[in-house]
Design an enzyme around this catalytic site. Structure first.
Site, PDB file in Angstrom:
ATOM      1  N   ASP A 175      42.376  33.534  41.252  1.00  0.00           N
ATOM      2  CA  ASP A 175      41.223  34.378  40.389  1.00  0.00           C
ATOM      3  C   ASP A 175      41.259  33.638  39.065  1.00  0.00           C
ATOM      4  O   ASP A 175      42.465  33.522  38.498  1.00  0.00           O
ATOM      5  CB  ASP A 175      41.747  35.915  40.292  1.00  0.00           C
ATOM      6  CG  ASP A 175      40.859  36.864  40.030  1.00  0.00           C
ATOM      7  OD1 ASP A 175      39.907  36.370  39.060  1.00  0.00           O
ATOM      8  OD2 ASP A 175      40.817  37.679  40.208  1.00  0.00           O
ATOM      9  N   ASP A 204      34.327  35.288  35.505  1.00  0.00           N
ATOM     10  CA  ASP A 204      35.725  35.908  36.321  1.00  0.00           C
ATOM     11  C   ASP A 204      35.174  35.721  37.637  1.00  0.00           C
ATOM     12  O   ASP A 204      34.235  36.511  38.234  1.00  0.00           O
ATOM     13  CB  ASP A 204      35.825  37.359  35.939  1.00  0.00           C
ATOM     14  CG  ASP A 204      36.948  38.065  36.881  1.00  0.00           C
ATOM     15  OD1 ASP A 204      37.687  37.263  37.447  1.00  0.00           O
ATOM     16  OD2 ASP A 204      37.063  39.184  36.375  1.00  0.00           O
ATOM     17  N   HIS A 216      33.810  45.391  37.544  1.00  0.00           N
ATOM     18  CA  HIS A 216      34.035  45.727  36.144  1.00  0.00           C
ATOM     19  C   HIS A 216      32.933  45.217  35.283  1.00  0.00           C
ATOM     20  O   HIS A 216      32.141  44.248  35.552  1.00  0.00           O
ATOM     21  CB  HIS A 216      35.400  45.591  35.642  1.00  0.00           C
ATOM     22  CG  HIS A 216      35.724  44.095  35.777  1.00  0.00           C
ATOM     23  ND1 HIS A 216      35.368  43.103  34.876  1.00  0.00           N
ATOM     24  CD2 HIS A 216      36.267  43.313  36.779  1.00  0.00           C
ATOM     25  CE1 HIS A 216      35.943  41.977  35.347  1.00  0.00           C
ATOM     26  NE2 HIS A 216      36.494  42.243  36.731  1.00  0.00           N
ATOM     27  N   HIS A 246      37.422  43.853  30.879  1.00  0.00           N
ATOM     28  CA  HIS A 246      37.297  44.945  31.648  1.00  0.00           C
ATOM     29  C   HIS A 246      36.616  46.039  30.917  1.00  0.00           C
ATOM     30  O   HIS A 246      37.265  46.952  30.389  1.00  0.00           O
ATOM     31  CB  HIS A 246      38.444  45.575  32.413  1.00  0.00           C
ATOM     32  CG  HIS A 246      38.977  44.433  33.321  1.00  0.00           C
ATOM     33  ND1 HIS A 246      40.152  43.840  33.115  1.00  0.00           N
ATOM     34  CD2 HIS A 246      38.614  44.101  34.342  1.00  0.00           C
ATOM     35  CE1 HIS A 246      40.640  43.031  34.082  1.00  0.00           C
ATOM     36  NE2 HIS A 246      39.783  43.145  34.938  1.00  0.00           N
ATOM     37  N   GLU A 283      34.144  42.532  42.904  1.00  0.00           N
ATOM     38  CA  GLU A 283      35.294  41.773  43.592  1.00  0.00           C
ATOM     39  C   GLU A 283      35.748  42.513  44.618  1.00  0.00           C
ATOM     40  O   GLU A 283      36.698  43.462  44.426  1.00  0.00           O
ATOM     41  CB  GLU A 283      36.225  41.330  42.605  1.00  0.00           C
ATOM     42  CG  GLU A 283      36.778  42.387  41.626  1.00  0.00           C
ATOM     43  CD  GLU A 283      37.872  41.870  40.619  1.00  0.00           C
ATOM     44  OE1 GLU A 283      38.744  41.206  41.009  1.00  0.00           O
ATOM     45  OE2 GLU A 283      37.632  42.385  39.241  1.00  0.00           O
ATOM     46  N   GLU A 297      35.051  37.140  44.494  1.00  0.00           N
ATOM     47  CA  GLU A 297      34.603  37.792  43.083  1.00  0.00           C
ATOM     48  C   GLU A 297      33.506  36.686  42.575  1.00  0.00           C
ATOM     49  O   GLU A 297      33.625  35.412  42.600  1.00  0.00           O
ATOM     50  CB  GLU A 297      35.589  37.796  42.465  1.00  0.00           C
ATOM     51  CG  GLU A 297      35.219  38.329  40.882  1.00  0.00           C
ATOM     52  CD  GLU A 297      36.417  38.731  40.112  1.00  0.00           C
ATOM     53  OE1 GLU A 297      37.360  38.091  40.011  1.00  0.00           O
ATOM     54  OE2 GLU A 297      36.119  39.754  39.109  1.00  0.00           O
TER      55      GLU A 297
HETATM   56 MN    MN Z   1      38.739  38.208  38.603  1.00  0.00          MN
HETATM   57 MN    MN Z   2      37.716  40.777  37.835  1.00  0.00          MN
END
Ligand code: MN
Ligand code: MN
Length: 293
Positions: free
Chosen positions: A88, A99, A161, A169, A194, A278
């Protein structure tokens, strides 16, 4: 400042492109016998070489770990054949973040292909539903539907998010199942979706610390190195070690003073396996762009 501002849009797209390429590069590094530490450091160097900085420390979470493990300085953990590894990673271009995440099985024996496909397909299906005005529960329902169709459980207490400048976030939570949330996605929003799929019960709990921190207090002075370097964004123990020789004592002192918090590793019960996929998605009035595609 809105995304329709062409500079803002360009920076989000650049962050997405660097984040995606960092993830692709990371996937090639995860092999049996390799140190997690080397993989994390190489991915983060890649991001810096591209002219960005990591949005957060590279997370390398294995098997029943869902998220929030980043190697410590001098970490001796290595990947083993058969490990289910979630990579990630994200890039920040002037505070505009990406992200993204993917799951690989070390040695690619195909034992966990279904689990890995389940979240990849759930993510693709969810992305197709994204448009201004869609209810958040609809995204979750789609993720849950695909994961369940593979015979796995969506993790109910983890999800996507909202993303804002220097804020990973923000605002909304996007579940991996239909949680009944009738709030809607709007144009001029950046979100991360995600999906997490599990062979276990579908609920994660807090494990030990994963060497990722965030400033959480109010008394830290603006001239302190942590504030100057990592204001508002998560940071790695490894990064502190590079700027302060006495990082261990310093961090313990700051944690005791509640100025710094350490994220726990998020994990399922022993013996379970988790996959994650994600993307970061930019929602505009006339188009939806997956910045990490
Ligand atoms: Mn992530
Ligand atoms: Mn994330």
């Amino acid at each position: 400042m809105t995304i329709t501002d062409s500079e803002v849009k360009r920076k989000y797209l650049e962050a997405g492109s660097i984040g995606r390429r960092a993830l692709e590069f990371g996937k090639t590094l995860v092999t049996a016998g390799t140190l997690l530490l080397d993989v994390a450091e190489q991915i983060e160097s890649f991001i810096r070489d591209e002219g960005a900085v990591p949005s957060f420390p590279v997370n390398l979470s294995i098997n029943n770990e869902a998220a929030h493990y980043s190697p410590s300085p001098g970490d001796t953990r290595k990947f083993s054949t058969g490990d289910v590894v979630k990579i990630d990673v994200g890039a920040s271009v002037d505070g505009y973040l990406s992200d993204n995440a993917a799951t690989v099985e070390v040695g690619e024996q195909g034992k966990h292909s279904d689990l890995i496909d389940a979240t990849r397909e759930a993510l693709n299906a969810a992305v197709k539903k994204v448009r201004p005005g869609v209810q958040i529960r609809t995204i979750g329902q789609e993720i849950g539907r695909v994961i369940t169709s593979y015979g796995f459980r969506p993790i109910r207490n983890l999800g996507g998010h909202g993303i804002k400048r220097n804020d990973l976030h923000s605002e909304i939570f996007i579940p991996n199942y239909d949680d009944g949330n009738g709030e809607t996605l709007r144009s001029d929003m950046v979100i991360a979706i995600e999906p997490f799929a599990s062979t276990g019960i579908g609920m994660i709990h807090n494990g030990p610390g994963g060497h990722i921190y965030i400033l959480s207090g109010t008394k830290i002075r603006q001239d302190e190195p942590l504030y100057r370097n990592f204001n508002t964004v998560p940071f790695a123990q490894r990064w502190v070690a590079k700027i302060m020789p006495d990082y261990e004592q310093y961090l313990s002192r700051m944690i005791r003073a509640k100025e710094v918090s350490e994220f726990p590793v998020l994990k399922e019960h022993r013996g379970s396996y988790i996959s994650q996929a994600e993307h970061t998605i930019m929602i505009l009035s006339d188009e939806v762009i997956v910045t990490t595609a």
